[in-house]
Every structure is written in C-alpha cells, then in structure tokens.
Design a protein around this motif. Sequence first.
Motif, PDB file in Angstrom:
ATOM      1  N   UNK A 120      -2.802  -4.267   3.628  1.00 41.47           N
ATOM      2  CA  UNK A 120      -2.135  -4.687   4.866  1.00 41.47           C
ATOM      3  C   UNK A 120      -3.067  -4.728   6.070  1.00 41.47           C
ATOM      4  N   UNK A 121      -4.223  -4.055   5.986  1.00 41.14           N
ATOM      5  CA  UNK A 121      -5.066  -3.901   7.170  1.00 41.14           C
ATOM      6  C   UNK A 121      -6.157  -4.942   7.335  1.00 41.14           C
ATOM      7  N   UNK A 122      -6.370  -5.783   6.317  1.00 44.40           N
ATOM      8  CA  UNK A 122      -7.463  -6.760   6.406  1.00 44.40           C
ATOM      9  C   UNK A 122      -6.960  -8.120   6.852  1.00 44.40           C
ATOM     10  N   UNK A 179      -3.240   5.651   7.871  1.00 47.84           N
ATOM     11  CA  UNK A 179      -3.065   5.056   6.540  1.00 47.84           C
ATOM     12  C   UNK A 179      -1.576   4.856   6.235  1.00 47.84           C
ATOM     13  N   UNK A 180      -0.750   5.862   6.566  1.00 49.69           N
ATOM     14  CA  UNK A 180       0.698   5.751   6.301  1.00 49.69           C
ATOM     15  C   UNK A 180       1.300   4.610   7.126  1.00 49.69           C
ATOM     16  N   UNK A 181       0.965   4.561   8.425  1.00 51.83           N
ATOM     17  CA  UNK A 181       1.518   3.504   9.294  1.00 51.83           C
ATOM     18  C   UNK A 181       1.092   2.122   8.837  1.00 51.83           C
ATOM     19  N   UNK A 182      -0.189   1.997   8.437  1.00 43.34           N
ATOM     20  CA  UNK A 182      -0.685   0.688   8.010  1.00 43.34           C
ATOM     21  C   UNK A 182      -0.033   0.262   6.689  1.00 43.34           C
ATOM     22  N   UNK A 187       3.661  -1.098  13.710  1.00 40.65           N
ATOM     23  CA  UNK A 187       2.846  -1.485  14.878  1.00 40.65           C
ATOM     24  C   UNK A 187       2.103  -0.300  15.504  1.00 40.65           C
ATOM     25  N   UNK A 188       2.423   0.935  15.054  1.00 40.97           N
ATOM     26  CA  UNK A 188       1.694   2.111  15.570  1.00 40.97           C
ATOM     27  C   UNK A 188       0.304   2.221  14.953  1.00 40.97           C
ATOM     28  N   UNK A 193      -2.441  -3.519  13.991  1.00 42.07           N
ATOM     29  CA  UNK A 193      -2.392  -4.236  15.273  1.00 42.07           C
ATOM     30  C   UNK A 193      -3.591  -5.162  15.416  1.00 42.07           C
ATOM     31  N   UNK A 194      -4.789  -4.641  15.045  1.00 41.13           N
ATOM     32  CA  UNK A 194      -6.012  -5.446  15.136  1.00 41.13           C
ATOM     33  C   UNK A 194      -5.919  -6.666  14.226  1.00 41.13           C
ATOM     34  N   UNK A 195      -5.421  -6.447  13.019  1.00 42.29           N
ATOM     35  CA  UNK A 195      -5.293  -7.548  12.059  1.00 42.29           C
ATOM     36  C   UNK A 195      -4.381  -8.637  12.624  1.00 42.29           C
ATOM     37  N   UNK A 196      -3.226  -8.228  13.179  1.00 47.76           N
ATOM     38  CA  UNK A 196      -2.288  -9.192  13.768  1.00 47.76           C
ATOM     39  C   UNK A 196      -2.950  -9.966  14.910  1.00 47.76           C
ATOM     40  N   UNK A 197      -3.719  -9.228  15.738  1.00 51.32           N
ATOM     41  CA  UNK A 197      -4.375  -9.851  16.886  1.00 51.32           C
ATOM     42  C   UNK A 197      -5.410 -10.888  16.429  1.00 51.32           C
TER      43      UNK A 197
END
Length: 206
Positions: A120-122, A179-182, A187-188, A193-197
């Motif tokens: 989810x983070x990339x 890690x849990x939030x991602x 959005x926390x 957030x960076x990935x979305x941006x």
Amino acid sequence: RATSSRLPHSKMTTAEVKLFNKWSFDDVIVSDKTLSDYIAVNQKDKFKQYLPHTAGRYQNKRFRKGQCPIVERLTNSLMMHGRNNGKKLMAVRIVQHTFQIINLITGENPIQVLVDAIINGGPREDSTRVGRGGAVRRQAVDVSPLRRVNQSIHLLTSGARSSAFRNIKTIAECLADEIINCSKESPNSYAFKKKEEIERVAKSNR
C-alpha cells in the motif's frame, strides 16, 4: 561394534523456520501479483530466516536486492542518518519490538501486516522531469515494481523516524503505528499520504 543411533534420512524432520522463533512465513500472502517477485517472504526456503541479519552482499549486482528477505530490507533501512549507520543489531532489536507491538495490537502475523503495508505504501505512478528545448516540464511515468518496494520501505522508515524524533514514543512504537496504519490505508500513515500525494501530482502531469 556400536550401531549408529542416527535416524534414516527420510525420518529426519527439519523444524519450521520462524522469524525471531515466533512468526511463521508460510501463511504470508503477497496480494499484489506484480510485487511478488520483489517481496522476498516465502517463495524460496532461503528467504525464511530466524533473524533479519544474513550479511549477504545484495548490493553487488543490479536487482539482487530483490532477493533480500523483506524484513531484513526494513532492518537495513532503519540504519540511516549518520549516527545510526552500521548499527544493525540495534535495528534488529527495533524490528523485533515493532513486530511484538504489531501482534499485540492487531492479533495478526506481523510479517503479513508488513507485506500489506509495503504493497500500500509504494506509489504506482510518479512524475519525472523532461527537458524540451530549454523548457522543463514534468511527465507522468509508471513506477517499476522494484522501485515501488524500495520507495515504500523508505517512506515507512522515514515516517517512523520523523515521528519518533523528540517524542516520548520509541522508534519501535512509531514504526509499528506506521506499518499498521499503512496496511489499513489510513490517512494517519506518512507513507500512505506521501504515496497519494505523489500519485496525485503524477495524474495532473499526464
């Protein structure tokens, strides 16, 4: 003559390799098929390690770091910012505490939570600079799977490092939260957030 007390080869059973002797690799699923070649969890036996410390030379050849166990890549990424360079035992200890916290909060296998967070983070789309006749403009490009994994791990550890700095919470707690939030696409999460941006900017530069 004393007879050998060793069992025949067929009877010998090897104990299952578990991370920190606790977390099993076998039930971890990489849900994104495009990243399964670059998230080294359980595709081969050599990816399963008791400790994220193999001392392998994964930087010698292009793409070889895709063969580095994914938890070890997270560990290596924690050893940054000068004062932490080379302190791998410290990084291993942080990862161990992080995984214990993740298991206590979610009740799931922390390796699975980490894999979901990396997926989810990339960012899947990015923008690069293209120079045309003196004028520089941004052009949207697709991101390769290895770079997605690299960037995701970097964003996860950067987010944890920045939130732990001058904070009462330890780096292990911050990394566990990140890690849990991602993994939940919250959005926390700094990485999410960076990935979305990054993807939003790329979309505007198509």
